[in-house]
Design a protein around this motif. Structure first.
Motif, mmCIF file in Angstrom:
data_model
loop_
_atom_site.group_PDB
_atom_site.id
_atom_site.type_symbol
_atom_site.label_atom_id
_atom_site.label_comp_id
_atom_site.label_asym_id
_atom_site.label_seq_id
_atom_site.Cartn_x
_atom_site.Cartn_y
_atom_site.Cartn_z
ATOM 1 N N UNK A 150 46.848 70.980 69.251
ATOM 2 C CA UNK A 150 47.621 72.083 68.700
ATOM 3 C C UNK A 150 47.796 71.878 67.190
ATOM 4 N N UNK A 151 47.450 72.888 66.426
ATOM 5 C CA UNK A 151 47.605 72.873 64.974
ATOM 6 C C UNK A 151 48.522 74.028 64.581
ATOM 7 N N UNK A 152 49.597 73.719 63.869
ATOM 8 C CA UNK A 152 50.540 74.754 63.431
ATOM 9 C C UNK A 152 50.389 74.979 61.930
ATOM 10 N N UNK A 153 50.375 76.239 61.545
ATOM 11 C CA UNK A 153 50.248 76.565 60.121
ATOM 12 C C UNK A 153 50.836 77.947 59.860
ATOM 13 N N UNK A 154 51.201 78.169 58.595
ATOM 14 C CA UNK A 154 51.682 79.497 58.186
ATOM 15 C C UNK A 154 50.539 80.480 58.331
ATOM 16 N N UNK A 155 50.822 81.617 58.970
ATOM 17 C CA UNK A 155 49.784 82.601 59.269
ATOM 18 C C UNK A 155 50.034 83.887 58.493
ATOM 19 N N UNK A 156 48.961 84.510 58.062
ATOM 20 C CA UNK A 156 49.060 85.792 57.381
ATOM 21 C C UNK A 156 49.287 86.892 58.418
ATOM 22 N N UNK A 157 50.164 87.839 58.066
ATOM 23 C CA UNK A 157 50.414 88.964 58.972
ATOM 24 C C UNK A 157 49.283 89.973 58.811
ATOM 25 N N UNK A 158 48.346 89.930 59.738
ATOM 26 C CA UNK A 158 47.198 90.835 59.680
ATOM 27 C C UNK A 158 46.789 91.213 61.096
ATOM 28 N N UNK A 159 45.685 91.932 61.217
ATOM 29 C CA UNK A 159 45.245 92.420 62.523
ATOM 30 C C UNK A 159 44.908 91.275 63.477
ATOM 31 N N UNK A 160 44.348 90.187 62.948
ATOM 32 C CA UNK A 160 44.021 89.044 63.808
ATOM 33 C C UNK A 160 45.281 88.445 64.423
ATOM 34 N N UNK A 161 46.352 88.352 63.618
ATOM 35 C CA UNK A 161 47.605 87.809 64.147
ATOM 36 C C UNK A 161 48.166 88.742 65.221
#
Length: 315
Positions: free
Chosen positions: A125-136
């Motif tokens: 498991x890798x946790x990271x800040x994610x961009x709010x986009x269609x993939x998310x």
């Protein structure tokens, strides 16, 4: 001051409700026999009601059906834990971590919780800040559709389409951050944090039930603590610590194990009508979870779980 309509989410569905605009804030009222009014999304807004006397007077003058308020409620926010107003006060609770350093938080955890954080990393498991986009959004849809029931009841976000899921997550985007838990390219957990002054408030924590053994929830909290500490935030909060008289609550236990503590903040209740004064005298302004006996609450919850399971099997 003006009356209008406000779109709010209730049990996963967006509905239109009457609202009163006062000083740039939307006041909504809940209840059937009597109405308890409060600022909508109060806990996610920056600042507090600075001059409650003027604000309450504006609410009291309004008489339009659907917006008339019998009791007005408002609260203080961290770090203001000492009552600052001369109204009837009761204590609300918040699950909070005081942020000093990641190491300080780590030292407060039990061996089991530390092991869970390490287990998440060992299992990929890798946790990271994610961009709010269609993939998310598509990743969140996958988490929502992983299980039709959660915590013993039907999961209201199960089966939603792309636009519906996106609408659920677009609030306060200018002050929000998303942290994703990834297993290779698969999103198995997501956390939405809203920054409210110097407080990082967790609005959503959603995990994929089929990957429960990966301990993504522990990893997300650890990443949030580290990230928010680096951003010099004072507290990380996660909604309530206790839910009324439900003392044996899995969510409360999760928070305790991950270093959250109960912090009490003042909440004020101001009766505006005779009906409101009677309701407060009978303690009816409090939520049902704070009124019903604990044994009855768990009986009703068990009945709800059985009913939801039966409906799911029947469908």
């Amino acid at each position: 001051m003006a009356a209008n309509k406000l779109e709010i989410s209730v049990r996963g569905k967006w509905i239109s409700v009457p609202a009163l605009e006062v000083e740039g804030k939307s006041v909504t009222a809940t209840g059937t026999v009597f109405k308890v009014g409060a600022v909508w999304d109060e806990q996610w807004l920056e600042g507090e009601i600075n001059q409650p006397e003027t604000f309450i007077a504006s609410v009291k003058k309004h008489r339009q059906p659907g917006c008339q308020v019998d009791i007005f409620s408002f609260g203080q926010k961290l770090p203001n834990t000492t009552p600052q107003h001369a109204y009837h006060v009761e204590w609300d609770n918040i699950a909070a971590i005081r942020l000093t350093s990641y190491d300080d938080w780590w030292q407060t955890l039990s061996q089991d919780t530390r092991r869970n954080v390490r287990t998440a990393a060992k299992r990929g498991v890798v946790c990271r800040v994610a961009e709010f986009n269609d993939d998310l959004i598509r990743g969140i849809m996958g988490i929502c559709d992983d299980a039709p029931m959660r915590q013993g009841k039907r999961f209201h976000h199960y089966g939603k389409d792309f636009d519906a899921v996106k609408r659920d997550y677009v609030s306060f985007l200018e002050r929000s951050e998303f942290i994703g838990a990834y297993l290779q390219d698969e999103l198995i957990g997501v956390m939405k944090i809203v920054h409210v002054n110097k407080v990082a408030a967790i609005m959503q924590l959603l995990l994929k039930a089929s990957h429960y053994d990966k301990r993504a929830g522990n990893a997300l909290v650890a990443t949030a603590v580290e990230h928010c500490t680096n951003r010099k935030m004072d507290h990380l909060t996660f909604l309530k610590y206790r839910y009324g008289n439900k003392h044996k609550n899995p969510l409360t236990e999760f928070k305790r194990r991950n270093g959250f503590e109960e912090v009490l903040v003042p909440r004020f209740y101001v009766p505006l009508t005779t009906k409101g004064r009677i309701a407060m005298a009978l303690n009816l302004h409090r939520p049902w979870l704070e009124i019903l006996p604990e044994r009855l609450i768990y009986f009703l919850l068990d009945m709800r779980t059985r009913w939801c399971e039966w409906v799911l099997r029947a469908s």
